[in-house]
Design a protein around this motif. Structure first.
Motif, short mmCIF file in Angstrom:
data_model
loop_
_atom_site.label_atom_id
_atom_site.label_comp_id
_atom_site.label_asym_id
_atom_site.label_seq_id
_atom_site.Cartn_x
_atom_site.Cartn_y
_atom_site.Cartn_z
N ASP A 242 -16.85 61.47 -2.24
CA ASP A 242 -17.64 60.45 -2.94
C ASP A 242 -17.62 59.13 -2.19
O ASP A 242 -17.73 58.06 -2.76
N THR B 146 -21.15 57.66 -2.16
CA THR B 146 -21.72 57.39 -3.49
C THR B 146 -20.90 56.38 -4.29
O THR B 146 -21.44 55.60 -5.05
N LYS B 147 -19.59 56.40 -4.12
CA LYS B 147 -18.74 55.64 -5.04
C LYS B 147 -17.80 54.66 -4.33
O LYS B 147 -17.68 53.51 -4.74
N PRO C 269 -20.48 52.47 -1.51
CA PRO C 269 -21.91 52.74 -1.74
C PRO C 269 -22.84 51.92 -0.86
O PRO C 269 -24.00 52.29 -0.68
N LYS D 267 -24.46 56.79 6.27
CA LYS D 267 -23.89 57.83 5.40
C LYS D 267 -24.37 59.19 5.88
O LYS D 267 -25.58 59.37 6.11
N ALA E 157 -25.28 61.02 -1.36
CA ALA E 157 -25.88 59.72 -1.71
C ALA E 157 -27.38 59.82 -1.43
O ALA E 157 -27.80 60.58 -0.55
#
Ligand code: DC
Length: 219
Positions: free
Chosen positions: A127, A130-131, A134, A139, A191
């Protein structure tokens, strides 16, 4: 500068992230090692990893630090270097279970982000794009055919002297995949702005070249 690399087990994330970090002179942040460290402490403490309450309580008496030596990341739990103990089958299976506990994920977030503030980093996990980071400018989401991933993971285990059969490796991998992709908090998903790379027929160096090309052209 953060380069985020996500993807399931066996796609070659760690190898590629380590190579890319070495090529660029960045730190290599293996976020999975932090989940493994929580799993390690859970096992040491005799707590069931499915017991969310006890694992969450355990965090209040746990200190996890990372240190970087010659580009390699070492993980310290309560001051002891446990890096060499994080890749056993028990820790692997337990890490996937404790990583589904929201409190564990929240607790590890600042530890991961702090490394991101300390310089240029290639961060790898589930993640990261995404987390954790971000807003990372680059990416990547790695994928590979299931049979290729099983074969790679099996070879890794054999090399590490932790053989087992291909069938066991295959079922462990698919159990872990299912847990990582279906957990309610920060599941493994690409993402929106991640660039996909299918590593099934590529060598680690070829994957790294694609990444460096993307980074150097700013695409
Ligand atoms: O990448 P790894 O195999 O070392 O990761 C071990 C486990 O940790 C994996 O099954 C899921 C979890 N993990 C996670 O949930 N989020 C991350 N960013 C990295 C790993």
């Amino acid at each position: 500068m953060i380069i985020a690399i996500d993807g399931p087990a066996g796609v070659g994330k760690s190898t590629v992230a380590r190579l890319l970090a070495a090529r660029l002179g960045y730190l290599y942040l293996d976020t999975g090692a932090l989940y493994r460290a929580v799993a390690w402490k859970t096992l040491q403490s005799g707590i069931r990893p499915t017991d969310h309450e006890s694992v969450t309580a355990l965090l209040t008496t746990t200190l996890i630090h990372m240190q970087f030596r010659n580009g390699a990341m070492q993980v310290l739990v309560d001051g002891s270097d446990v890096t060499g103990e994080l890749r056993t089958p028990e820790v692997t299976a337990t890490s996937s279970i404790v990583s589904a506990i929201p409190a564990v994920r929240e607790w590890l977030l600042p530890i991961q982000r702090q490394i991101g503030q300390s310089g240029s980093v290639v961060a790898e996990g589930r993640d990261v794009g995404t987390k954790v980071f971000p807003t990372a400018p680059y990416k990547f989401f790695l994928e590979a055919d299931a049979e290729v991933r099983v074969a790679r993971r099996h070879r890794e285990l054999v090399t590490a002297g932790r053989g087992g059969t291909v069938e066991t490796t295959s079922s462990d991998l698919s159990d872990r995949d299912r847990r990582d992709r279906t957990r309610s908090v920060a599941p493994l998903i690409p993402a929106d702005d991640a660039r996909f790379i299918d590593t099934s027929t590529l060598s680690p160096d070829q994957v790294v070249e694609q990444m460096i090309a993307a980074v150097s052209t700013g695409s």
